[in-house]
Structures are given as C-alpha cells and as structure tokens.
Scaffold this motif. Sequence first.
Motif, PDB file in Angstrom:
ATOM      1  N   LYS A 123       0.821  -1.212   0.000  1.00  0.00           N
ATOM      2  CA  LYS A 123       0.000   0.000   0.000  1.00  0.00           C
ATOM      3  C   LYS A 123       0.858   1.267   0.000  1.00  0.00           C
ATOM      4  CE  LYS A 123      -4.415  -1.487   1.926  1.00  0.00           C
ATOM      5  NZ  LYS A 123      -5.418  -1.267   2.999  1.00  0.00           N
ATOM      6  N   GLN A 124       2.122   1.150   0.420  1.00  0.00           N
ATOM      7  CA  GLN A 124       3.004   2.314   0.455  1.00  0.00           C
ATOM      8  C   GLN A 124       3.666   2.591  -0.907  1.00  0.00           C
ATOM      9  OE1 GLN A 124       3.104   4.088   3.379  1.00  0.00           O
ATOM     10  NE2 GLN A 124       1.569   2.573   3.977  1.00  0.00           N
ATOM     11  N   LEU A 125       3.520   1.666  -1.851  1.00  0.00           N
ATOM     12  CA  LEU A 125       4.147   1.845  -3.162  1.00  0.00           C
ATOM     13  C   LEU A 125       3.393   2.903  -3.972  1.00  0.00           C
ATOM     14  CD1 LEU A 125       4.810  -1.887  -4.118  1.00  0.00           C
ATOM     15  CD2 LEU A 125       6.399  -0.258  -3.079  1.00  0.00           C
ATOM     16  N   PRO A 126       4.104   3.639  -4.826  1.00  0.00           N
ATOM     17  CA  PRO A 126       3.432   4.654  -5.667  1.00  0.00           C
ATOM     18  C   PRO A 126       2.566   4.000  -6.741  1.00  0.00           C
ATOM     19  CG  PRO A 126       5.772   4.496  -6.209  1.00  0.00           C
ATOM     20  CD  PRO A 126       5.577   3.655  -4.991  1.00  0.00           C
ATOM     21  N   MET A 127       1.280   4.173  -6.635  1.00  0.00           N
ATOM     22  CA  MET A 127       0.361   3.553  -7.575  1.00  0.00           C
ATOM     23  C   MET A 127       0.411   4.202  -8.957  1.00  0.00           C
ATOM     24  SD  MET A 127      -1.184   0.965  -6.211  1.00  0.00           S
ATOM     25  CE  MET A 127       0.402   0.597  -5.443  1.00  0.00           C
ATOM     26  N   SER A 128       1.024   5.382  -9.044  1.00  0.00           N
ATOM     27  CA  SER A 128       1.127   6.031 -10.357  1.00  0.00           C
ATOM     28  C   SER A 128       1.959   5.195 -11.318  1.00  0.00           C
ATOM     29  CB  SER A 128       1.749   7.423 -10.199  1.00  0.00           C
ATOM     30  OG  SER A 128       3.020   7.346  -9.562  1.00  0.00           O
ATOM     31  N   ILE A 129       2.989   4.512 -10.799  1.00  0.00           N
ATOM     32  CA  ILE A 129       3.807   3.640 -11.654  1.00  0.00           C
ATOM     33  C   ILE A 129       2.968   2.477 -12.163  1.00  0.00           C
ATOM     34  CG2 ILE A 129       5.850   2.171 -11.719  1.00  0.00           C
ATOM     35  CD1 ILE A 129       7.087   3.904  -9.590  1.00  0.00           C
TER      36      ILE A 129
END
Length: 300
Positions: A162-168
Amino acid sequence: MSETMQTSKWVRILFHLLLICLCLIIILPFMHILALAFNSGTDAATGGIWFWPRLFSIENFQEVFRQDNLLTGLGISIFRTVLGTVIGVFLMAMASWALTIPDLPFSGKITFFIFFTMLFSGGTIPYYLVLSELKLTNTIWVYIVPGLYSVTNILLLRSAFKQLPMSIVEAARIDGMGEFRIFTRIILPMSKPTLATVSLFTAVGHWNDWFAGSFYVRKAELKPLATILQEMLTRQANLADVLMRAGSGSAAYQQLDKVDITGQSLQMATIIVVILPIVIMYPFIQKYFVQGITIGSVKE
C-alpha cells in the motif's frame, strides 16, 4: 545553545550505553552456549564455565553428527526450507497484492476472514484429521503445503504494498502491461526489503520446526534435522533418568560415566548445529531487515 549541546551529548552517551547493554544481553548468552558446547561435558557439569571452554572438546558435536539419519534430515530441512520459503513468499505476496486492489469485490470481508484465522484455531486433533484426509501425513509435503500462508506475513506485505506509488502501476497498465507482469516486474522488485524480511521469518520457521516431523510423520527417512536432534535429546534425557534411578553401582551407569558427554553439553551442541545456518544467512539480508519490518508503520 551550549546547554542544549551538552544535553544532547549526554543523551547520545546514554543511548550508546543502552545499545552496548542490549548487545551484551544478546552476545553473552550465545558465548556461554559456545563455551559449553566446546567444553568437556563432565567438566562442564562441575560448573564455572561462562564464556570460554575450560577443557576443550569436540565430542559433543561428534555425538550429534553420529546420528545415522542426520545427513538425510539435513537434506529434508534444506529442501523444505528452500522450497517452502520460495513458494510460500511468492503466494503470500500474490495474495497481499490482490488485497490492495481498490475495486476487489468483498476485499474487506476477505481481509477479516484471513485475520480471523489468526485469532482462533481448530485444535491439534482436527488439524491432524484434515492433514490425513488430504493425504499429507507421512509425506514430505506436510512440511510445505500447510505452511504456505502466514496471516502475519500477508498483513505485513499488504501494508508494504500500500506504500508503493500507484502512479507507476497505473502507467504500466496504460502501456498495456498485464497484471502478472506488473506484479513480477514492478511490485516485487520495489518491495525487496519487505520480501527479505518475510523470507527470513518463513525460512527460520521451516528450519526450526520439529513439531511437524514428530507428530505428522512416522517414517524416519522423512524427519527433518530439528526433529532428529530433538528426539536425540529426549532419548539422552530419558536414558540419564533411567540410569540415575538404577544407581551408580549398575554396569550401565559405570559405562555412561566413562562417556565425556552430558545432557547439557549435548543440548548446547545441538543448539549450535540448529542455529548456525540462520546465523550465517542473516548478515546477507540484515540491510533489508529493519527497513522491511518498519514499512507501513508511518502514515503520511
């Protein structure tokens, strides 16, 4: 300003003293175990052994490696640890990634169901009956299949994902990348610290587990190293108890008295044999450990 710097200096000194004390609390017991493992058993029984062997001996380790099925058990432990860790971490990561998808149907209820299994268990006998019905007892797969999932590790991975950038991830989807490729090419490489932490937890659990081999497997050739060593210690303790009741005048007791091994020294040698692979492995993933375990603890 000077008073603030002085206070900060004393705080650092106290902090370093605290770290030194914590290190000693961890290191000194381990040195004590090493000293007893490499000391003559009968000499160690007299006391006074702390952090260095008084009468050096390797007979304790010779007794450990004298077990007939030790190499077979070592192979079983390596097989279950490697295969169970690789498959288990991959499947837990897949489940955790699925739970982070916003539009997953019933994601909240699924998460609650997974968490509920961590609070309650069905008991040992129902668990054994389930394993028996699945034809897992007396097979090597009883070590791997039931341990493929850990609720704690799934929640840890889910928090990290959940902490990963979802934009990627969204950019990869726009470019036409499939979900499985996103998971393997983007999510997993970006989550190395947490994956290393979960892998360590899983590997240690597999390596140290003696319960499954003792209760769910009857074939001697399928028992892992931890079970073999635990059974060896049990036999040694039972033998010592029987001979002590027989009295020092018995011939068996006199034969035992000639052996330079005691239950305590054998136990310490067994501890070294079991934990040594984990101690060797830990430095290689230590740099990921703290980062992986603290991911998700701070919200922005």
